[in-house]
Structures are given as C-alpha cells and as structure tokens.
Design an enzyme around this catalytic site. Structure first.
Site, mmCIF file in Angstrom:
data_model
loop_
_atom_site.group_PDB
_atom_site.id
_atom_site.type_symbol
_atom_site.label_atom_id
_atom_site.label_comp_id
_atom_site.label_asym_id
_atom_site.label_seq_id
_atom_site.Cartn_x
_atom_site.Cartn_y
_atom_site.Cartn_z
ATOM 1 N N HIS A 43 0.843 -1.199 0.000
ATOM 2 C CA HIS A 43 0.000 0.000 0.000
ATOM 3 C C HIS A 43 0.876 1.245 0.000
ATOM 4 O O HIS A 43 2.043 1.201 0.387
ATOM 5 C CB HIS A 43 -0.924 0.013 1.219
ATOM 6 N N CYS A 82 -1.579 -0.989 39.351
ATOM 7 C CA CYS A 82 -0.311 -1.279 40.015
ATOM 8 C C CYS A 82 0.377 0.063 40.274
ATOM 9 O O CYS A 82 -0.019 1.082 39.710
ATOM 10 C CB CYS A 82 0.567 -2.212 39.181
#
Length: 638
Positions: free
Chosen positions: A67, A175
């Site tokens: 492409h 976390c």
C-alpha cells in the site's frame, strides 16, 4: 465504507502466474492504473517500493497487502490477485503469498489505515481465504468478500445489542507504576470472562490516569466488582455492591477464581463509612507485609514523577556545563545560564520527593486527612528543625528513611486521633477533618520528627559513610545484588525495592548505585530481544514479533517488556535475566560508572560517568542473558 466500494470486478485477476515479488508489484500497479485510480503510474510505484523498503507488507498466512499514500493517486482504489502457486514476498512466516491486495490512497487522510484494518479483519478468517483462492472468476471472488463482510456487520450489531444490556461483572486493575501489570490483569480478566461467556468491563488505573472508567449506571447494574490493585483506588462508588478486593498479581494469575467469587456470591458486600472502609479481601487476603508494601508503593507511585523529572533536569544541567567547558573547580550546574535554569527548576521538583512520598503513604493509610500530616513529616525529614529537642540537635536531616517513617506514622496518627475522638456527637464530627485532625496531627507529627531526626540522621550518616568506605569488592557485590533484584520480578516488590534504594542514593551522592540499578533494569528486555533474534527456534512466532519491541523497551529502561516472556517460562527466563543483570551491575560498579538521572535509559547516557564502561557493562550483561536463554530454553514444537 464497504470493501466493494473500492474493489471492483475489473480490479481482480484470478490465477496469476508470477515468480518474484517485483513481478507481483508490477502486476498490481498495472491493475491500479487500468482501473483509473492513478494519475502517475511511475510515481505511485516509487511510493510502493519506498514502503516495501521499510519492511515487507506480507503479513503471513499467505497474504500480502502492499500500500502507499501518494499524490499520484487520482482516486482511492483496491486491486487484488490470486497466485495459486504462491510468490516469495518476504513474509515473516517464510510462507509464499497467494492472496495479494494493493491499496492506493490519496496523500491526505488515513484512508489506507481504514482499508487495511477492514481487510485484516476479514482475511484472518481461514474459510474466507480458502474461498478466495478457490474462486474461478472475479465475480465469485467479490461475492465471497461481500458475504463475509455482511456476516461481520451482523456480528457487530449483535455485539452492540449485548453491550446495551450492560456488564455482569466490572473490574478495576492498578499497580504502583501502571506500566504493565495494570493492563496484564485487565486483559487476563477480560479474556477469561469471554471464555466463560460472561460480559466483563475492566477499568485500568495506569500511568496515564484511569481509562475505560466505570460509569455509575454500569456499577448499579453489575452483579459485583473485582478490584485487583496494589495501590488505593476510588472505592466510595462501590458502596453496597459485592466487591472482591485483591492484589494485581491475582488478577493476572487467577482470573477465573476472582470471577467465580462474584458469580457464586461469595465476595462480601462493601460498605463505605465516611473516611473508613470495611475490609473486602476475599481472594489473596492481605497480610501485614503486603499492606506495608501497598502503602509504600502508593507513595512511590506519586513520588516518581518528581524524581524522574527533577533528576533528569539536574543531569542535563551537568551535561550543559560539561559541553560548555566548565573548569573542574566550577560549581557544576550553574556555570552557564542554561545549566542554572535546569538545575534550579529540577532541584525544586526533586525537593518535593520526600514530602510527596510521606504524604501519599499517609494518605494510603488514613485517606485524605493523612495527606497534610504526611507532607509535614516528609518536609521536616528533608530540612530538619532549628531548635534543640529530646535526644540532641534536631537540625539533623533524617532524609529518605525519615520520610518513610513519617509517612507510616502520619497515617497511624490520624487513625489514632479518629479513635480517640470517636465519642464526639455527630454534630461535632464535621470539625474532625477540617480542624481537629490537621491541628493535632501536625503538632504530633512535628514532635515526633523532632525526636527521631537526630537518631535517623546518625543512621543516615553511618549508611553514607559505610557506602563510601566500601572496598571495590564490596561495591561490586552491591552492584550485582541491586542489578539482579531489578530482574527478579521486573516491576514487582524486589524491582521496586532496588529502584527506590537507587533513587534514595542519588540524594546522598550515590550516583554509582543508581547506575547499577538502571543497567540491571535494561538488561532483561535486551537479552530477550537478542535471544528471539538469534535463537528463533526457541520462541513462538508471536514471541519473536514481541521480541523486536523489547530492543526499544530495554534501551528505554522499561523492564516490564520482559514480563510476558518470564510469565511464559519463569524457570528459564528469570534466572537468565537475573544473572545477566547482576553481571552488568557488577561491571558498572567495577568501572566506576555513575548516573545522576533516575530514569531515561539511553537518553541519559550523555550524563553517565564513564559511558564507555557503561556501554560495555550493558553489552556483556545482555549477551550473557541471551546465551543463557539460548542454552536453557527448549526448542518450540511447531
């Protein structure tokens, strides 16, 4: 937009015989030109070749999608050919490409990305690929794509209808640093829920803030909530709901068990009472050690931006003066105006490190009322006090250790005051957070810091003197230990303990310690990336693709890039990485390498003392880790 809007039957060739990648590109470009999509065929082909030079557009599974965005494209277009015998298009899996599509997109916009995304979604279906290769005419080829696209659209509509019905289970994962474990836990819970046929939505409290935030409507409709977190998250919104509260590692390793606590109704009901919260741990219940770790990491997560931003700015100040040729006896970091700016601003940011650490540890323990008390204790640990106190001269600075103690003590002072004044009637209880707790808490914290500052100051001095008096052998062993700890759990308690030690050492001039810590965190991802490149038969195709990214993550000091590999094969990966990191840390110490910045990877190498020795340590440690991985890991069975 449908694929058939761009792909016409005139743009399809069936059963093409070609023997090279170049011939395939020529055939597809000719099709684009004949379809009237190009204004300049040669210019468009140059764009295609330039894109291929960056890396093959073959994606494996017999598919290639070259492409290009180009000014030579007159109108967006898609062409396709089938090559029954296949053509070598440099695919990552080494297989010949049999289905080739080429996208022509105008220079403006991202139409090619939309088309690529749609094609990839369709072509990952093995049945469709088989139908396309068996098509006898362009009409059959196009009809197969239309059928599959219609089925996908119908599937999306059905999925949206399901989403409108709401989620049965919600989750929050977090976390301390929010780099890897947060998202790993969310993904593990979502995947397991999908396998179990349950709709689950996960909110991630990552380093960039909360994403995919749970709405009040979703919380109200859900059966329950899983909170898998190693730091405090907003809990008041879950009042009256069934909540399973646990640590983030349980979210990663035991998602089914957590989900079942909600489905089976074994998770307790959570009640929020003012600033007090009821205990809701039902899976992986928190012990004293984990509670201390969670409170500490909550403080560290808020401290790190100040440490990293301020530390790197101070390091830049030294670099600027070095480049400017400042004499040895000059006050480095202030010799030039630019350096003085960076050092002043960085120093201000860095000075907030200890108050923020203590403040947010205290807040983690006692909620908002603990924040101010912790800040005061952390600041007193930084500057000391100016009068005589019990035990001697309290002008001694207790530093990092004093701030840690202040954070925990501040939280418990607030909890104690709440208990002492629990007899107050409800009408006077409103005065607690705005008057009683701040006033009495600050007084008690001040008295406490006056008492401990001298003693902790003596301890700090002893530690500093001990580090300075270490012989070369002891320093090398310390470097090996700290660097090895960085690789044990790659973001967990051992890693964080070593990193916090390194950042604290910067404040007292232990720049060689920080150098060993950072290099220990860089080695695991780089060693794994090298192993996936040189020992391909030891890793799956997915691991090899992820391994390439680890070069970047390792060089940027993001140790968490190694976690998926360690989780998949911990008995071989972790020891290999720990040994490689320890060797790198020992060499860094032996070579006298220093680092004034607490983060940054290769981007702060210009401010590393003895950067040649540092590069050697990084190379040796990474190679050792790579070789051990190559020796220990078994070949992958295809």
């Amino acid at each position: 937009m449908k694929t058939s809007d761009l792909l016409k039957k005139e743009s399809i060739m069936i059963g093409v015989k070609i023997d090279s990648k170049e011939a395939a590109i020529d055939t597809l470009v000719d099709l684009q030109d004949k379809s009237g999509n190009l204004s300049d065929k040669d210019a468009y082909k140059k764009g295609i070749l330039a894109r291929e030079a960056l890396g093959s557009t073959a994606i494996g599974e017999g598919i290639a999608i070259p492409h290009a965005k180009s000014d030579a494209v007159k109108q967006a277009g898609l062409v396709a050919i089938t090559v029954p015998d296949g053509v070598d298009y440099d695919a990552p899996d080494g297989m010949p490409s049999k289905l080739l599509f080429m996208i022509a997109a105008p220079k403006d916009g991202d139409l090619h990305l939309e088309v690529l995304s749609k094609l990839m979604t369709l072509l990952m279906d093995e049945e469709l690929r088989r139908e396309l290769l068996q098509a006898k005419t362009p009409e059959e080829f196009l009809a197969a794509i239309d059928r599959k696209e219609a089925a996908k659209d119908e599937e999306k509509s059905a999925k949206k209808a399901d989403e409108d019905e709401g989620y049965r289970i919600l989750a929050v994962t977090a976390c301390p640093t929010g780099i890897a474990h947060t998202y790993m836990a969310a993904e593990a819970l979502e995947k397991k829920a999908e396998e179990m046929g349950i709709r689950l939505k996960a909110e991630t409290n990552g380093s960039g803030g909360a994403k995919n935030v749970l709405t009040p409507e979703e919380i109200e409709a859900a059966d329950g909530i899983i909170v898998a977190a190693d730091k405090n998250v907003e809990m008041v919104r879950f009042d009256g709901k069934r909540v399973c509260k646990t640590n983030v590692s349980a979210g990663i390793n035991r998602p089914e068990e957590l989900i079942n606590t909600i489905i089976e109704g074994t998770a307790p009901i959570y009640y929020y009472e003012g600033d007090k919260t009821t205990s809701t741990e039902s899976i992986g219940g928190e012990g004293v050690g984990h509670k201390i770790y969670k409170h500490l990491m909550n403080g560290v997560s808020y401290m790190l931006p100040f440490v990293i931003g301020g530390g790197i700015m101070i390091a830049l100040a030294f670099l600027i003066d070095t480049i400017a040729g400042a004499p040895r006896d000059a006050n480095f970091g202030t010799y030039t105006q630019a350096a003085a700016f960076f050092k002043t601003v960085g120093g201000v940011a860095f000075s907030f490190m200890l108050p923020v650490l203590a403040g947010y540890i205290s807040r983690s323990i006692a909620d908002r009322p603990g924040l101010a008390i912790g800040f005061v204790g952390g600041y007193l640990a930084t500057i000391g006090t100016t009068f005589k106190s019990i035990g001697g001269d309290s002008s001694a600075v207790s530093g990092f250790i004093g701030a840690l103690i202040a954070g925990f003590v501040g939280g418990f002072i607030v909890l104690l005051l709440k208990k002492v004044f629990s007899f107050l009637p409800e009408s006077l209880e409103r005065m607690m957070p705005v008057l009683v707790l701040p006033l009495l808490g600050t007084i008690l914290m001040g008295l406490f810091m006056c008492f401990i500052n001298p003693f902790v100051g003596i301890l700090n001095t002893a530690i500093s003197n001990g580090l300075e008096s270490m012989g070369s052998t002891s320093q090398i062993l310390l470097g090996c230990l700290l660097a090895g700890m960085m690789a044990i759990d790659m973001g967990g308690p051992f890693n964080k303990a070593a990193y916090v030690f390194g950042t604290a050492a910067i404040a007292s001039g232990g720049f060689n310690i920080m150098a060993a810590v950072m290099i220990g965190g860089m080695v695991p991802p780089i060693a794994i990336a090298l192993a996936t490149t040189l020992f391909k038969h030891k890793f799956t195709e997915e691991e090899r693709k992820a391994g390439t990214v680890n070069y970047i993550m390792g060089l940027c000091f993001i140790t968490e890039g190694a976690i998926p590999f360690a989780a998949a094969d911990p008995l071989r990966v972790i020891p290999s990485c720990v040994i490689g990191s320890a060797i790198a840390g020992g060499i860094s110490m032996a070579m006298g390498c220093t680092l004034r910045a607490p983060h940054g990877g290769i981007f702060v190498f210009p401010v590393v003392g003895n950067v040649g020795g540092y590069l050697l340590a990084l190379a040796v440690g990474s190679l050792v880790g790579m070789v051990l991985l190559g020796l220990l890991k078994k070949n992958v069975n295809k």
